[in-house]
Motif scaffolding. Structure first.
Motif, PDB file in Angstrom:
ATOM      1  N   ALA A  33       1.951   3.321  -0.366  1.00 31.54           N
ATOM      2  CA  ALA A  33       1.022   2.569  -1.647  1.00 31.54           C
ATOM      3  C   ALA A  33       2.343   1.703  -2.874  1.00 31.54           C
ATOM      4  O   ALA A  33       2.928   2.382  -3.121  1.00 31.54           O
ATOM      5  CB  ALA A  33       0.732   3.270  -2.009  1.00 31.54           C
ATOM      6  N   ARG A  34       2.135   0.416  -3.226  1.00 28.65           N
ATOM      7  CA  ARG A  34       2.797   0.035  -4.555  1.00 28.65           C
ATOM      8  C   ARG A  34       2.177  -0.279  -5.230  1.00 28.65           C
ATOM      9  O   ARG A  34       0.578  -0.719  -4.968  1.00 28.65           O
ATOM     10  CB  ARG A  34       4.107  -0.792  -3.851  1.00 28.65           C
ATOM     11  N   GLY A  35       2.495   0.148  -6.515  1.00 29.65           N
ATOM     12  CA  GLY A  35       1.384  -0.995  -8.078  1.00 29.65           C
ATOM     13  C   GLY A  35       1.935  -1.264  -8.845  1.00 29.65           C
ATOM     14  O   GLY A  35       3.576  -1.064  -9.079  1.00 29.65           O
ATOM     15  N   LEU A  47      -3.131   2.390 -15.302  1.00 25.89           N
ATOM     16  CA  LEU A  47      -2.696   1.479 -13.555  1.00 25.89           C
ATOM     17  C   LEU A  47      -3.991  -0.180 -13.866  1.00 25.89           C
ATOM     18  O   LEU A  47      -4.450  -0.288 -13.739  1.00 25.89           O
ATOM     19  CB  LEU A  47      -3.865   2.699 -12.241  1.00 25.89           C
ATOM     20  N   THR A  50      -2.906  -2.196  -7.460  1.00 23.32           N
ATOM     21  CA  THR A  50      -2.422  -1.280  -6.514  1.00 23.32           C
ATOM     22  C   THR A  50      -2.253  -1.775  -4.424  1.00 23.32           C
ATOM     23  O   THR A  50      -3.365  -2.776  -5.336  1.00 23.32           O
ATOM     24  CB  THR A  50      -2.656   0.389  -6.076  1.00 23.32           C
ATOM     25  N   THR A  57      -6.126  -3.595  -1.319  1.00 23.12           N
ATOM     26  CA  THR A  57      -6.208  -3.205  -3.550  1.00 23.12           C
ATOM     27  C   THR A  57      -7.027  -2.435  -3.950  1.00 23.12           C
ATOM     28  O   THR A  57      -8.156  -3.157  -3.880  1.00 23.12           O
ATOM     29  CB  THR A  57      -5.702  -5.359  -3.470  1.00 23.12           C
TER      30      THR A  57
END
Length: 121
Positions: A33-35, A47, A50, A57
């Motif tokens: 996972a990337r964010g 946040l 993501t 998403t």
């Protein structure tokens, strides 16, 4: 260790657009996972968006329909396209990635150094 290098921040007028990029380099088995997070002066980091490996998403409510997160898994880059920017989007934006260092290894979070986004009214 993974290094994350962000780029694309800057100064833009309200209503304008910017695209942030975050490139991963170094030694790793996989990036999961990337964010993107952001932190405005005097506020906690929040946040923004993501994206999972399969492209699912999630977005902060205040950026839905304006920001789009995407990723290029072959190049290990994650992007944040920001449209219709508002002064309240002003913040330092940080890239985050969940990394697996080796096969079946323990995952950890890697962070970029941050890139400043300033939106003038």
């Amino acid at each position: 260790q993974v290094q994350l290098a962000e780029s694309g921040g800057g100064l833009v007028q309200a209503g304008g657009s910017l695209r942030l990029s975050c490139a991963a380099s170094g030694s790793f088995f996989s990036i999961n996972a990337r964010g993107w997070y952001r932190q405005a002066p005097g506020k906690q980091r929040e946040l923004v968006a993501t994206i999972t490996n399969d492209g699912s998403t999630n977005y902060l409510d205040s950026v839905k329909d304006r920001f789009t997160i995407s990723r290029d898994n072959a190049k290990h880059i994650v992007y944040l396209q920001m449209n219709s920017l508002k002064p309240e989007d002003t913040a330092v934006y940080y890239c985050n990635s969940r990394v697996t260092p080796y096969f079946l290894g323990p995952t950890y979070d890697s962070w970029g150094q941050g890139t400043q986004v300033t939106v003038s009214s």
